[in-house]
Design a protein around this motif. Structure first.
Motif, PDB file in Angstrom:
ATOM      1  N   TYR A   4       0.829  -1.200   0.000  1.00  0.00           N
ATOM      2  CA  TYR A   4       0.000   0.000   0.000  1.00  0.00           C
ATOM      3  C   TYR A   4       0.864   1.252   0.000  1.00  0.00           C
ATOM      4  O   TYR A   4       0.537   2.240  -0.665  1.00  0.00           O
ATOM      5  CB  TYR A   4      -0.936   0.017   1.207  1.00  0.00           C
ATOM      6  N   PHE A   5       1.950   1.230   0.764  1.00  0.00           N
ATOM      7  CA  PHE A   5       2.841   2.388   0.805  1.00  0.00           C
ATOM      8  C   PHE A   5       3.448   2.650  -0.564  1.00  0.00           C
ATOM      9  O   PHE A   5       3.515   3.797  -1.013  1.00  0.00           O
ATOM     10  CB  PHE A   5       3.939   2.167   1.851  1.00  0.00           C
ATOM     11  N   ILE A   6       3.861   1.603  -1.260  1.00  0.00           N
ATOM     12  CA  ILE A   6       4.435   1.761  -2.601  1.00  0.00           C
ATOM     13  C   ILE A   6       3.375   2.267  -3.572  1.00  0.00           C
ATOM     14  O   ILE A   6       3.641   3.157  -4.393  1.00  0.00           O
ATOM     15  CB  ILE A   6       5.054   0.435  -3.068  1.00  0.00           C
ATOM     16  N   LEU A   7       2.155   1.744  -3.466  1.00  0.00           N
ATOM     17  CA  LEU A   7       1.072   2.162  -4.351  1.00  0.00           C
ATOM     18  C   LEU A   7       0.733   3.636  -4.157  1.00  0.00           C
ATOM     19  O   LEU A   7       0.620   4.393  -5.131  1.00  0.00           O
ATOM     20  CB  LEU A   7      -0.169   1.306  -4.108  1.00  0.00           C
ATOM     21  N   PHE A   8       0.595   4.081  -2.910  1.00  0.00           N
ATOM     22  CA  PHE A   8       0.225   5.466  -2.655  1.00  0.00           C
ATOM     23  C   PHE A   8       1.387   6.416  -2.920  1.00  0.00           C
ATOM     24  O   PHE A   8       1.161   7.571  -3.297  1.00  0.00           O
ATOM     25  CB  PHE A   8      -0.318   5.631  -1.245  1.00  0.00           C
ATOM     26  N   THR A   9       2.610   5.960  -2.753  1.00  0.00           N
ATOM     27  CA  THR A   9       3.759   6.779  -3.139  1.00  0.00           C
ATOM     28  C   THR A   9       3.812   6.949  -4.649  1.00  0.00           C
ATOM     29  O   THR A   9       4.083   8.043  -5.151  1.00  0.00           O
ATOM     30  CB  THR A   9       5.064   6.146  -2.623  1.00  0.00           C
ATOM     31  N   TYR A  10       3.512   5.885  -5.374  1.00  0.00           N
ATOM     32  CA  TYR A  10       3.446   5.965  -6.827  1.00  0.00           C
ATOM     33  C   TYR A  10       2.329   6.918  -7.259  1.00  0.00           C
ATOM     34  O   TYR A  10       2.521   7.734  -8.174  1.00  0.00           O
ATOM     35  CB  TYR A  10       3.219   4.566  -7.403  1.00  0.00           C
ATOM     36  N   MET A  11       1.173   6.833  -6.599  1.00  0.00           N
ATOM     37  CA  MET A  11       0.077   7.758  -6.895  1.00  0.00           C
ATOM     38  C   MET A  11       0.483   9.194  -6.618  1.00  0.00           C
ATOM     39  O   MET A  11       0.155  10.101  -7.394  1.00  0.00           O
ATOM     40  CB  MET A  11      -1.153   7.405  -6.063  1.00  0.00           C
ATOM     41  N   PHE A  13       3.540  10.555  -6.687  1.00  0.00           N
ATOM     42  CA  PHE A  13       4.476  11.067  -7.690  1.00  0.00           C
ATOM     43  C   PHE A  13       3.828  11.207  -9.059  1.00  0.00           C
ATOM     44  O   PHE A  13       4.190  12.104  -9.830  1.00  0.00           O
ATOM     45  CB  PHE A  13       5.724  10.190  -7.752  1.00  0.00           C
ATOM     46  N   MET A  14       2.859  10.385  -9.391  1.00  0.00           N
ATOM     47  CA  MET A  14       2.126  10.560 -10.652  1.00  0.00           C
ATOM     48  C   MET A  14       1.282  11.833 -10.610  1.00  0.00           C
ATOM     49  O   MET A  14       1.165  12.543 -11.608  1.00  0.00           O
ATOM     50  CB  MET A  14       1.243   9.351 -10.948  1.00  0.00           C
ATOM     51  N   GLY A  15       0.720  12.140  -9.458  1.00  0.00           N
ATOM     52  CA  GLY A  15      -0.012  13.397  -9.299  1.00  0.00           C
ATOM     53  C   GLY A  15       0.893  14.599  -9.415  1.00  0.00           C
ATOM     54  O   GLY A  15       0.536  15.605 -10.041  1.00  0.00           O
ATOM     55  N   LEU A  16       2.086  14.515  -8.835  1.00  0.00           N
ATOM     56  CA  LEU A  16       3.038  15.617  -8.964  1.00  0.00           C
ATOM     57  C   LEU A  16       3.519  15.777 -10.397  1.00  0.00           C
ATOM     58  O   LEU A  16       3.697  16.901 -10.883  1.00  0.00           O
ATOM     59  CB  LEU A  16       4.240  15.393  -8.039  1.00  0.00           C
ATOM     60  N   MET A  17       3.716  14.655 -11.084  1.00  0.00           N
ATOM     61  CA  MET A  17       4.151  14.737 -12.474  1.00  0.00           C
ATOM     62  C   MET A  17       3.054  15.343 -13.346  1.00  0.00           C
ATOM     63  O   MET A  17       3.339  16.187 -14.205  1.00  0.00           O
ATOM     64  CB  MET A  17       4.529  13.355 -12.994  1.00  0.00           C
ATOM     65  N   SER A  18       1.804  14.959 -13.123  1.00  0.00           N
ATOM     66  CA  SER A  18       0.726  15.560 -13.903  1.00  0.00           C
ATOM     67  C   SER A  18       0.549  17.032 -13.550  1.00  0.00           C
ATOM     68  O   SER A  18       0.188  17.837 -14.406  1.00  0.00           O
ATOM     69  CB  SER A  18      -0.574  14.803 -13.690  1.00  0.00           C
ATOM     70  N   PHE A  19       0.815  17.403 -12.299  1.00  0.00           N
ATOM     71  CA  PHE A  19       0.767  18.819 -11.912  1.00  0.00           C
ATOM     72  C   PHE A  19       1.819  19.622 -12.665  1.00  0.00           C
ATOM     73  O   PHE A  19       1.550  20.731 -13.123  1.00  0.00           O
ATOM     74  CB  PHE A  19       0.968  18.948 -10.405  1.00  0.00           C
ATOM     75  N   CYS A  20       3.004  19.067 -12.811  1.00  0.00           N
ATOM     76  CA  CYS A  20       4.069  19.778 -13.522  1.00  0.00           C
ATOM     77  C   CYS A  20       3.832  19.820 -15.027  1.00  0.00           C
ATOM     78  O   CYS A  20       4.172  20.805 -15.678  1.00  0.00           O
ATOM     79  CB  CYS A  20       5.414  19.126 -13.230  1.00  0.00           C
ATOM     80  N   LEU A  21       3.250  18.764 -15.570  1.00  0.00           N
ATOM     81  CA  LEU A  21       3.047  18.721 -17.016  1.00  0.00           C
ATOM     82  C   LEU A  21       1.848  19.562 -17.458  1.00  0.00           C
ATOM     83  O   LEU A  21       1.834  20.056 -18.584  1.00  0.00           O
ATOM     84  CB  LEU A  21       2.862  17.281 -17.482  1.00  0.00           C
ATOM     85  N   LYS A  22       0.852  19.725 -16.627  1.00  0.00           N
ATOM     86  CA  LYS A  22      -0.359  20.473 -16.980  1.00  0.00           C
ATOM     87  C   LYS A  22      -0.355  21.862 -16.348  1.00  0.00           C
ATOM     88  O   LYS A  22      -1.376  22.349 -15.895  1.00  0.00           O
ATOM     89  CB  LYS A  22      -1.612  19.707 -16.534  1.00  0.00           C
ATOM     90  N   ARG A  23       0.769  22.537 -16.368  1.00  0.00           N
ATOM     91  CA  ARG A  23       0.889  23.817 -15.682  1.00  0.00           C
ATOM     92  C   ARG A  23       0.218  24.970 -16.421  1.00  0.00           C
ATOM     93  O   ARG A  23       0.102  26.062 -15.883  1.00  0.00           O
ATOM     94  CB  ARG A  23       2.354  24.141 -15.442  1.00  0.00           C
TER      95      ARG A  23
END
Length: 95
Positions: A4-11, A13-23
């Protein structure tokens, strides 16, 4: 627990990456921020329930994230009313 920790950490970082890409688009930035908050909430919830801590802090975190979402939506509505869209490239700082 580690899965669960790996899954939510992956979620997270994917949210942060989408935040940076959709600026350029404010609504997509708000949605990716809410995705990051949801992943942090789930990570915090599973962490606190794993160690049998009190769940009161989770409710405080959820309340603050709802206030953050409401503030972001109010800024979005005021920006659309004044400028007509929510793209950052159409704004001029010197205007």
């Amino acid at each position: 627990m580690a899965m669960y920790f790996i899954l939510f950490t992956y979620m997270f970082f994917m949210g942060l990456m989408s935040f940076c890409l959709k600026r350029k688009h404010f609504l997509l930035m708000l949605m990716s921020l809410e995705f990051v908050v949801i992943s942090l909430f789930m990570n915090l919830f599973y962490f606190l329930s794993f160690f049998n801590y009190e769940q009161y802090f989770v409710m405080i975190f959820l309340t603050m994230s709802v206030c953050e979402g409401a503030l972001g939506l109010s800024i979005l509505v005021s920006m659309i009313r004044t400028h007509g869209n929510d793209y950052f490239q159409t704004f001029s700082i010197l205007w």
